[in-house]
Scaffold this active site. Structure first.
Site, PDB file in Angstrom:
ATOM      1  N   CYS A 170       1.220  -0.929   0.161  1.00 20.33           N
ATOM      2  CA  CYS A 170      -0.188  -0.188  -0.213  1.00 20.33           C
ATOM      3  C   CYS A 170       1.092   1.534   0.382  1.00 20.33           C
ATOM      4  O   CYS A 170       1.542   1.001   1.173  1.00 20.33           O
ATOM      5  CB  CYS A 170      -1.012  -0.011   1.345  1.00 20.33           C
ATOM      6  SG  CYS A 170      -1.493   1.463   1.252  1.00 20.33           S
ATOM      7  N   CYS A 217      -8.352   1.651  -0.440  1.00 20.91           N
ATOM      8  CA  CYS A 217      -7.580   0.986   0.983  1.00 20.91           C
ATOM      9  C   CYS A 217      -7.588  -0.342  -0.210  1.00 20.91           C
ATOM     10  O   CYS A 217      -8.645  -1.945  -0.425  1.00 20.91           O
ATOM     11  CB  CYS A 217      -8.714   0.555   2.279  1.00 20.91           C
ATOM     12  SG  CYS A 217      -7.822  -0.225   3.832  1.00 20.91           S
ATOM     13  N   TYR A 253     -23.424 -12.156  24.782  1.00 20.71           N
ATOM     14  CA  TYR A 253     -22.414 -11.252  23.891  1.00 20.71           C
ATOM     15  C   TYR A 253     -23.636 -11.812  22.460  1.00 20.71           C
ATOM     16  O   TYR A 253     -22.379 -12.138  22.318  1.00 20.71           O
ATOM     17  CB  TYR A 253     -20.793 -10.874  23.939  1.00 20.71           C
ATOM     18  CG  TYR A 253     -20.522 -11.256  25.407  1.00 20.71           C
ATOM     19  CD1 TYR A 253     -20.212  -9.745  26.157  1.00 20.71           C
ATOM     20  CD2 TYR A 253     -20.228 -11.655  26.277  1.00 20.71           C
ATOM     21  CE1 TYR A 253     -20.338  -9.238  27.484  1.00 20.71           C
ATOM     22  CE2 TYR A 253     -19.940 -11.118  27.798  1.00 20.71           C
ATOM     23  CZ  TYR A 253     -19.695 -10.573  28.049  1.00 20.71           C
ATOM     24  OH  TYR A 253     -18.746  -9.632  29.365  1.00 20.71           O
ATOM     25  N   CYS A 297     -10.856 -11.211  20.843  1.00 25.18           N
ATOM     26  CA  CYS A 297      -9.743 -10.829  19.542  1.00 25.18           C
ATOM     27  C   CYS A 297      -8.877  -9.237  20.773  1.00 25.18           C
ATOM     28  O   CYS A 297      -8.363  -9.188  19.709  1.00 25.18           O
ATOM     29  CB  CYS A 297     -11.134  -9.575  19.058  1.00 25.18           C
ATOM     30  SG  CYS A 297     -11.752  -7.966  20.038  1.00 25.18           S
TER      31      CYS A 297
END
Length: 426
Positions: free
Chosen positions: A80, A168, A279, A379
């Site tokens: 990138c 992106c 959750y 995560c």
């Protein structure tokens, strides 16, 4: 602590040591083990770099590698044009090969368990598993920042400054190069491009609500549907999940199937089991677990977001005659205790908390219901290790640990931990 005083903007030649949680590596000033720690971005372990100091803190400094004096064999050219020092902060490891990225993430997970939980998980975690699709073109949701003149870009690392981008490369076709990038969006704080499994694209605009005279603080952002539908469909495990376009869903198309697979294989639900899904989001795990436990079983799903709980109810209704109850409530020790007192005695518990993790009180409340096993989706390896330690203190063991590269080019990693009572099996 020995070593010279540092200044922001100062350049130093540093030998790069181990990777650290957060997308950087550790170095010491003047290679002195007693000197100040410097967390260096855009470097790899074993390299010799010239770095510029970007932040100073009482016990450490932050720096960017601006010149590579002795490169690692794992170094590759970033694909990138916006990646690099003082540029876009969305990626951490564009300068590392895919195999090296996964190895670095595995080291971080193992280090966090050793440091936070006092556990050596080397035997459990052999590798970070690669998801299909490669390093680029996987992201189905990209949130673009709006700069002062309404142009779109991505925020720089640890900054509110916006790096304008034409595209992106992490985004899928139509998301990473969405036409919105060529337009101006005054009045909005962020613009999100989101993709469903059927190819449907939605564009969302986030703006601050007007301040009300009776309130000192503004509430949550107002979300406008600028293009497409406010509802998106995601396909996993033979089921279609319809969710609010602004709600949470895994951004890597291979992540949800991989995580569901890890939970199902780790917990091995049986027909007739009672499952507590905490959750629960839009019902991803509840639907697939409900299918596994069948009509004789039961799933109780708890979700704090009103919109996500409504989505879960709709998705579970469309999944068939599985007995599932959805509670719109914040996950807490009190909620779990109340459910248990109301007759919910789970055989299995699944939880997928936000980055902050569940916390010790919630973990203790879960274990007090005496399930056969617990599946924890995380995560953040640091908060996962903290909560696994709490389970260990209560007499439970870490039976399985898997990690998935659900966010290539970044430092983020998804983990699935299976916990069982010490001496027990799933």
């Amino acid at each position: 602590m020995a070593g010279p005083e540092l200044a922001v903007g100062e350049q130093l030649d540093l030998s790069i040591g181990a990777v650290a949680h957060g997308g950087h590596c550790v170095a010491r000033v003047a290679d002195n083990p007693d000197s100040q720690v410097v967390f260096v971005r855009h470097a790899l372990p074993g390299e010799r770099v010239r770095a510029v100091i970007t932040e100073l803190h009482p016990s450490y400094a932050r720096a960017d590698a601006v010149e590579i004096i002795r490169p690692s064999p794992d170094r590759v050219p970033p694909p990138c044009p916006y990646a690099g020092p003082a540029r876009c902060g969305g990626c951490d490891w564009q300068h590392a090969s895919g195999a090296a990225q996964r190895e670095l993430k595995g080291r971080v997970v193992r280090e966090q368990f050793q440091r936070v939980a006092g556990m050596d998980v080397t035997a459990l975690l052999r590798e970070v598993e690669e998801l299909p699709g490669g390093l680029l073109g996987w992201r189905t949701r990209t949130v673009y920042a709006v700069d002062a003149v309404g142009q779109l870009g991505l925020r720089r690392h640890r900054s509110h400054d916006v790096e304008r981008v034409d595209a992106c490369p992490l985004g899928t076709a139509g998301i990473g190069d969405h036409p919105a990038l060529r337009h101006s969006w005054p009045g909005y704080r962020e613009i999100a491009a989101v993709l469903g499994s059927d190819g449907t694209t939605t564009l969302l605009g986030y703006r601050k609500p007007p301040r009300q005279a009776s309130r000192r603080r503004r509430g949550a952002d107002v979300i406008d549907v600028l293009e497409g539908s406010g509802r998106l469909v995601h396909h996993v495990g033979g089921h279609d999940f319809e969710v609010n376009a602004g709600g949470f869903w895994q951004v890597h198309p291979g992540a949800a199937p991989a995580l569901v697979g890890a939970i199902l294989s780790g917990l091995r639900p049986q027909p007739g089991d009672v499952v507590l899904d905490l959750y629960a989001g839009a019902g991803l795990f509840a639907v697939l677990l409900g299918e596994a436990v069948g009509g004789a079983g039961r799933v109780v799903a708890v979700e704090g977001s009103r919109q996500a709980a409504a989505d879960a109810r709709n998705n579970l209704r469309s999944a068939g005659a599985v007995r599932v109850d959805v509670w719109h409530d914040q996950v807490s020790a009190a909620t779990i205790t109340r459910l248990h007192a109301a007759g919910v005695g789970p055989d299995l518990v699944v939880l997928d908390p936000p980055r902050a993790g569940a916390g010790t009180d919630v973990i203790r409340a879960i274990l007090a219901t005496e399930p056969r096993a617990v599946g924890y989706v995380s995560c953040d390896p640091a908060t996962l290790a903290r909560d696994v330690r709490a389970a260990g203190d209560a007499g439970w063991r870490l039976a399985e640990l898997r990690a998935f590269d659900a966010f290539p080019m970044t430092h983020h990693v998804e983990c699935v931990a299976i916990l069982t009572p010490a001496g027990g099996t799933t």
